[in-house]
Design a protein around this motif. Structure first.
Motif, PDB file in Angstrom:
ATOM      1  N   LYS A 211     -27.364   1.042   3.085  1.00  0.00           N
ATOM      2  CA  LYS A 211     -28.004   1.615   1.892  1.00  0.00           C
ATOM      3  C   LYS A 211     -28.980   2.760   2.184  1.00  0.00           C
ATOM      4  CE  LYS A 211     -27.492  -2.369  -1.086  1.00  0.00           C
ATOM      5  NZ  LYS A 211     -28.109  -3.461  -1.841  1.00  0.00           N
TER       6      LYS A 211
ATOM      7  N   CYS B 193     -35.776 -11.184  -1.413  1.00  0.00           N
ATOM      8  CA  CYS B 193     -34.939 -10.006  -1.137  1.00  0.00           C
ATOM      9  C   CYS B 193     -34.380 -10.069   0.275  1.00  0.00           C
ATOM     10  CB  CYS B 193     -35.748  -8.729  -1.304  1.00  0.00           C
ATOM     11  SG  CYS B 193     -36.224  -8.402  -2.991  1.00  0.00           S
ATOM     12  N   THR B 194     -34.501 -11.210   0.946  1.00  0.00           N
ATOM     13  CA  THR B 194     -33.855 -11.349   2.258  1.00  0.00           C
ATOM     14  C   THR B 194     -32.427 -11.841   2.015  1.00  0.00           C
ATOM     15  OG1 THR B 194     -34.249 -13.700   2.757  1.00  0.00           O
ATOM     16  CG2 THR B 194     -36.069 -12.171   3.191  1.00  0.00           C
TER      17      THR B 194
ATOM     18  N   THR C  90     -25.329  -3.732   2.424  1.00  0.00           N
ATOM     19  CA  THR C  90     -25.885  -3.977   3.748  1.00  0.00           C
ATOM     20  C   THR C  90     -24.867  -3.666   4.832  1.00  0.00           C
ATOM     21  OG1 THR C  90     -26.965  -5.832   2.686  1.00  0.00           O
ATOM     22  CG2 THR C  90     -27.120  -5.741   5.076  1.00  0.00           C
TER      23      THR C  90
ATOM     24  N   GLY D 106     -38.896 -10.192   2.274  1.00  0.00           N
ATOM     25  CA  GLY D 106     -37.909  -9.218   2.744  1.00  0.00           C
ATOM     26  C   GLY D 106     -38.378  -7.790   2.532  1.00  0.00           C
TER      27      GLY D 106
ATOM     28  N   VAL E 200     -31.415 -14.434   3.619  1.00  0.00           N
ATOM     29  CA  VAL E 200     -31.462 -15.821   4.098  1.00  0.00           C
ATOM     30  C   VAL E 200     -31.061 -16.781   2.967  1.00  0.00           C
ATOM     31  CG1 VAL E 200     -32.909 -17.620   5.122  1.00  0.00           C
ATOM     32  CG2 VAL E 200     -33.283 -15.218   5.734  1.00  0.00           C
TER      33      VAL E 200
ATOM     34  N   LYS F  63     -40.913  -2.615   8.866  1.00  0.00           N
ATOM     35  CA  LYS F  63     -40.230  -2.364   7.586  1.00  0.00           C
ATOM     36  C   LYS F  63     -41.194  -2.577   6.413  1.00  0.00           C
ATOM     37  CE  LYS F  63     -35.569  -3.647   8.893  1.00  0.00           C
ATOM     38  NZ  LYS F  63     -34.516  -4.566   8.461  1.00  0.00           N
TER      39      LYS F  63
ATOM     40  N   GLY G 173     -35.882  -5.019   3.285  1.00  0.00           N
ATOM     41  CA  GLY G 173     -34.678  -4.206   3.500  1.00  0.00           C
ATOM     42  C   GLY G 173     -34.389  -3.337   2.283  1.00  0.00           C
ATOM     43  N   GLY G 174     -33.153  -2.861   2.181  1.00  0.00           N
ATOM     44  CA  GLY G 174     -32.759  -1.947   1.109  1.00  0.00           C
ATOM     45  C   GLY G 174     -33.030  -2.492  -0.285  1.00  0.00           C
ATOM     46  N   VAL G 175     -32.721  -3.759  -0.512  1.00  0.00           N
ATOM     47  CA  VAL G 175     -32.896  -4.340  -1.854  1.00  0.00           C
ATOM     48  C   VAL G 175     -34.375  -4.362  -2.238  1.00  0.00           C
ATOM     49  CG1 VAL G 175     -32.676  -6.467  -3.200  1.00  0.00           C
ATOM     50  CG2 VAL G 175     -30.817  -5.748  -1.737  1.00  0.00           C
TER      51      VAL G 175
HETATM   52  P1  ATR Z   1     -30.447  -5.327   2.097  1.00  0.00           P
HETATM   53  O1  ATR Z   1     -30.018  -3.907   2.003  1.00  0.00           O
HETATM   54  O2  ATR Z   1     -29.513  -6.287   1.399  1.00  0.00           O
HETATM   55  O3  ATR Z   1     -31.878  -5.559   1.763  1.00  0.00           O
HETATM   56  P2  ATR Z   1     -31.042  -5.422   4.903  1.00  0.00           P
HETATM   57  O4  ATR Z   1     -31.610  -4.056   4.838  1.00  0.00           O
HETATM   58  O5  ATR Z   1     -30.187  -5.800   6.053  1.00  0.00           O
HETATM   59  O6  ATR Z   1     -30.189  -5.712   3.620  1.00  0.00           O
HETATM   60  O7  ATR Z   1     -32.244  -6.460   4.753  1.00  0.00           O
HETATM   61  C1  ATR Z   1     -32.073  -7.836   4.829  1.00  0.00           C
HETATM   62  C2  ATR Z   1     -33.445  -8.520   4.725  1.00  0.00           C
HETATM   63  O8  ATR Z   1     -33.264  -9.895   5.081  1.00  0.00           O
HETATM   64  C3  ATR Z   1     -34.470  -7.969   5.691  1.00  0.00           C
HETATM   65  O9  ATR Z   1     -35.747  -8.109   5.109  1.00  0.00           O
HETATM   66  C4  ATR Z   1     -34.307  -8.901   6.895  1.00  0.00           C
HETATM   67  O10 ATR Z   1     -35.416  -9.003   7.724  1.00  0.00           O
HETATM   68  P3  ATR Z   1     -35.663  -7.949   8.931  1.00  0.00           P
HETATM   69  O11 ATR Z   1     -36.239  -6.735   8.286  1.00  0.00           O
HETATM   70  O12 ATR Z   1     -36.583  -8.635   9.838  1.00  0.00           O
HETATM   71  O13 ATR Z   1     -34.311  -7.707   9.536  1.00  0.00           O
HETATM   72  C5  ATR Z   1     -34.090 -10.204   6.190  1.00  0.00           C
HETATM   73  N1  ATR Z   1     -33.424 -11.185   7.055  1.00  0.00           N
HETATM   74  C6  ATR Z   1     -32.124 -11.210   7.379  1.00  0.00           C
HETATM   75  N2  ATR Z   1     -31.855 -12.264   8.187  1.00  0.00           N
HETATM   76  C7  ATR Z   1     -33.044 -12.909   8.374  1.00  0.00           C
HETATM   77  C8  ATR Z   1     -33.443 -14.094   9.078  1.00  0.00           C
HETATM   78  N3  ATR Z   1     -32.567 -14.804   9.765  1.00  0.00           N
HETATM   79  N4  ATR Z   1     -34.749 -14.466   9.015  1.00  0.00           N
HETATM   80  C9  ATR Z   1     -35.646 -13.749   8.329  1.00  0.00           C
HETATM   81  N5  ATR Z   1     -35.344 -12.618   7.626  1.00  0.00           N
HETATM   82  C10 ATR Z   1     -34.054 -12.208   7.646  1.00  0.00           C
END
Ligand code: ATR
Length: 285
Positions: free
Chosen positions: A71, A196-197, A68, A131, A199, A160, A133-135
């Motif tokens: 990715k 996969c978040t 992160t 979630g 959080v 996303k 994101g990349g994961v």
């Molecule tokens: P990774 O590659 O590890 O998946 P990322 O692409 O930064 O990292 O994704 C992180 C995930 O955590 C995303 O789904 C992100 O939500 P957003 O798409 O809205 O950014 C989620 N996430 C991170 N912090 C968050 C928070 N405080 N509340 C809710 N979702 C969160």
């Protein structure tokens, strides 16, 4: 005594990296298998990522992991993209050969192996994915490979979710993919919930991506976070009677698969897995 000129250098590149246990994982593998190599953290922010990639200190690495928030970004800077990483749309492992960057995805392999290792059956199951994101892309690819029938995605940022559905929604006619919405009055229709978040990840360990009041004994909860091992989500879900699985096996297997690529060896099959897992567990809270 190792000869310094033969030392292979590896790293993890991301931001932030406080939570990353990758240097500990790799140091233990190097130690167990007597491999002459180092592995370090390189923190690079999103803004500086592209300018730093061409620097000498990166180019002299044999390989690096990408985490992160890079990715997806890294995919624009590769000379070669592995077909599976291309299908997934995310890269977490880069091999540098004769100055060229070759991108792979070992996260999906890590998740796939953790399903197998823990006898988690996803075939025909209904999954709530937290979630996008990349994961999430790697996890969805592994779920599809293992014939999950329904994936519903809940994410803070809606566009996303659309990217995930656009990429995977039509690849398999037995798979239904959709957005989570308010019509779900409870989580009763789901068998498996996967976080996969980020959080709940160290250092913000008091947070959970969903309230554990919603978790039922019928649920299987899978974390992709491994630091801490027992996240708030896993603790609350366990109290509610659900089966819970932490992210450590996924983390270890993605790392071992990266080493297999970098060293062109079968390290994931030769390592003493339980010893390695114990070493990492001892360092985690
Ligand atoms: P990774 O590659 O590890 O998946 P990322 O692409 O930064 O990292 O994704 C992180 C995930 O955590 C995303 O789904 C992100 O939500 P957003 O798409 O809205 O950014 C989620 N996430 C991170 N912090 C968050 C928070 N405080 N509340 C809710 N979702 C969160």
């Amino acid at each position: 005594m190792h000869r310094t000129e033969n030392i292979k250098e590896f790293a993890v590149i991301g931001y932030p990296l406080d939570q990353s246990m990758s240097p500990i994982l790799h140091a233990e593998v190097f130690n167990q298998l007597n491999i002459n190599a180092t592995y370090r953290k390189i923190e690079i922010s999103k803004q500086k990522f592209f300018s730093q990639l061409s620097q000498k200190y990166i180019k002299k690495l044999t390989g690096f992991n990408v985490t992160t928030p890079h990715k997806k970004l890294i995919m624009d800077k590769l000379d070669f993209l592995d077909p599976i990483a291309e299908k997934i749309g995310a890269v977490n492992c880069v091999l540098i050969k004769e100055g060229e960057l070759k991108g792979f995805n070992t996260d999906y392999f890590g998740f796939d192996m953790s399903l197998k290792k823990n006898n988690i059956e996803v075939n025909g199951k209904s999954v709530l994915l937290l979630g996008a994101g990349g994961v999430s892309f790697s996890v969805v690819y592994a779920l599809i490979k293992n014939k999950t029938s329904k994936i519903v995605i809940k994410n803070r940022t809606e566009n996303k979710i659309n990217s995930l559905i656009d990429r995977f929604g039509s690849v398999n006619k037995h798979l239904e993919m959709s957005k989570y919405d308010e019509s779900y009055h409870s989580l009763n229709s789901f068998d498996i919930i996967i976080n996969c978040t980020s959080v709940g990840m160290y250092p913000s360990i008091e947070y959970s991506p969903i309230s554990s009041n919603q978790i039922l004994p019928k649920h299987t909860i899978i974390e992709t976070i491994y630091n801490p091992i027992k996240t708030q989500l896993l603790k609350g879900s366990k109290l509610n009677g659900a089966k819970v699985f932490d992210g450590l096996d996924m983390f270890i297997y993605q790392g071992l698969a990266s080493l297999d690529i970098w060293l062109n060896e079968n390290i994931s099959e030769t390592i003493k897995y339980q010893n390695l897992k114990k070493k990492i567990t001892n360092q985690l809270c």
